[in-house]
Write an enzyme that holds these catalytic residues in place. Sequence first.
Site, mmCIF file in Angstrom:
data_model
loop_
_atom_site.group_PDB
_atom_site.id
_atom_site.type_symbol
_atom_site.label_atom_id
_atom_site.label_comp_id
_atom_site.label_asym_id
_atom_site.label_seq_id
_atom_site.Cartn_x
_atom_site.Cartn_y
_atom_site.Cartn_z
ATOM 1 N N ASN A 1 -39.417 -38.740 -15.188
ATOM 2 C CA ASN A 1 -39.823 -39.945 -15.909
ATOM 3 C C ASN A 1 -41.036 -39.662 -16.801
ATOM 4 O OD1 ASN A 1 -42.070 -39.861 -14.208
ATOM 5 N ND2 ASN A 1 -41.273 -41.442 -12.823
ATOM 6 N N SER B 1 -33.918 -40.190 -20.364
ATOM 7 C CA SER B 1 -32.686 -39.740 -21.006
ATOM 8 C C SER B 1 -32.296 -40.620 -22.193
ATOM 9 C CB SER B 1 -31.551 -39.726 -19.975
ATOM 10 O OG SER B 1 -30.457 -38.999 -20.457
ATOM 11 N N GLN C 1 -25.511 -43.407 -19.931
ATOM 12 C CA GLN C 1 -26.916 -43.061 -20.138
ATOM 13 C C GLN C 1 -27.830 -44.226 -19.772
ATOM 14 O OE1 GLN C 1 -28.546 -40.056 -21.050
ATOM 15 N NE2 GLN C 1 -26.539 -39.535 -20.256
ATOM 16 N N HIS D 1 -29.226 -44.532 -16.235
ATOM 17 C CA HIS D 1 -30.233 -43.582 -15.756
ATOM 18 C C HIS D 1 -31.543 -44.280 -15.408
ATOM 19 C CE1 HIS D 1 -28.996 -39.423 -15.663
ATOM 20 N NE2 HIS D 1 -28.329 -39.561 -16.787
ATOM 21 N N GLU E 1 -31.160 -36.336 -27.710
ATOM 22 C CA GLU E 1 -30.967 -35.417 -26.585
ATOM 23 C C GLU E 1 -29.478 -35.095 -26.437
ATOM 24 O OE1 GLU E 1 -31.679 -35.324 -21.720
ATOM 25 O OE2 GLU E 1 -31.599 -37.233 -22.800
ATOM 26 N N HIS E 2 -28.667 -36.126 -26.313
ATOM 27 C CA HIS E 2 -27.212 -35.994 -26.256
ATOM 28 C C HIS E 2 -26.611 -36.621 -27.512
ATOM 29 C CE1 HIS E 2 -28.558 -36.430 -21.981
ATOM 30 N NE2 HIS E 2 -27.780 -35.366 -21.822
ATOM 31 N N ASP F 1 -23.198 -33.244 -18.063
ATOM 32 C CA ASP F 1 -24.149 -33.534 -17.001
ATOM 33 C C ASP F 1 -23.790 -32.804 -15.709
ATOM 34 O OD1 ASP F 1 -26.024 -35.062 -18.238
ATOM 35 O OD2 ASP F 1 -25.344 -36.982 -17.429
ATOM 36 N N GLU G 1 -58.519 -4.380 -43.818
ATOM 37 C CA GLU G 1 -58.926 -5.533 -43.008
ATOM 38 C C GLU G 1 -60.340 -5.370 -42.434
ATOM 39 O OE1 GLU G 1 -54.779 -7.580 -41.497
ATOM 40 O OE2 GLU G 1 -55.927 -6.389 -40.044
#
Length: 430
Positions: free
Chosen positions: A209, A233, A255, A258, A322-323, A356, A410
């Site tokens: 979460n 999600s 989804q 969730h 995400e998906h 999933d 350098e």
Amino acid sequence: MNTIKYPKQEDWSELLKRPTRTFKDIETTVDDIFKNIQQSGDDAVLRYTSMFDGVDLKNLVVRPQEIESAKGLVSEELKSAIQLAKANIQKFHEAQQTEPVKVETQPGVTCWQAKKPIQKVGLYIPGGTAPLFSSILMLAVPAKIAGCSEIVLCTPPDKEGNLNPVTLYTAQLCGIDKIIKAGGIQAIGAMTFGTASVPKVYKIFGPGNQYVTVAKQVATTFDVAIDMPAGPSELLVVADESSNPEFVASDLLSQAEHGFDSQVVLVSTDEATIDKVKQAIQRQLGDLPRKAMASQAIDNSKFVLVKDQASALELIDFYGPEHFIISTTNDDYFVKNINNAGSVFIGKYTPESAGDYASGTNHTLPTNGYAKQYSGVNLDSFNKAITYQKITEEGIQHIGEAVELMAEAEGLQAHKYAMTLRRNEVDKNK
């Protein structure tokens, strides 16, 4: 469930805003808990477990007897399903193994790269409203393939102080024997600092979460790596008149169930399709055991009508889901042109739930727009690449002067001198 019609690009940020709290809202809480875990170790973890999970534990570590007992509490049918999923996940991730890359960049200058496993990893498995034992497969299987030598699994206990039997069965099936009864911020803190019961790890994996997400990000300030900022999600579906509204609705609800802070988005070029999906959602919602949770998430949903496929693609890339499910007359257009998505599901017979659980791809994916910068978890997530080089006398002759000139330019004289000494030695040996 209002439909937003032809939104202007300047309104996309507000329209597609995720229903999450900001980092700063949670950071103070995380800092306080981390500080206490640093100072008090197991005692602090036990105290926060009592506070947040409502259970007073005597010991954080799962005993072997608990793991053994769990086997008899899982049906043979479910065991077979988990074993099938594990086999597919293992097959897909084993295919990601690569041989060392070796090349001679100049005569006598050989460079190569080899991958080595991250030795100590922590796996966070959400519990809360649903014991996500499938996440164990997604994380433990590639960790084992990579060869991680120490794997710690943290997951929150129930009100009786037990872990779900399927969680324990899946963990032992994957060869995980260090299982900790701790969730949330306190689990991430324990793996970050190490306690008497919980080993300190080098990298933490796993979804969670908003509190877990922020805790993982704070952990990076204490020399611990994370897979990605994976939070609540989310799913975006692009569909047109060729799609099956019942299928689309079921994907959106899968989804939404969730959690209340999940977000689902439907993008379509056809308003009638949007209306049909809304009706299907209402029909299917009534049959869900997690109806209240899904309903709250559906309140955060977005139904967006766009003019054409090009407009749809531009908006989807901006969102970075995400998906991402594609169910259109021209799926290939989106497959070939999408840039920002964690995982893509193509065609009406490819539900997100397949990824999933059992298709073989990994479901630990970037959320909150991080698909623009991050990949989902894969085998390389558990490896680090080490580069090697070996230079012979011949190689010194080929690149020595270039190194000297660049070092001098350098202003790094010691760099130049390290090469000059070797060039002089090679010249003497000619």
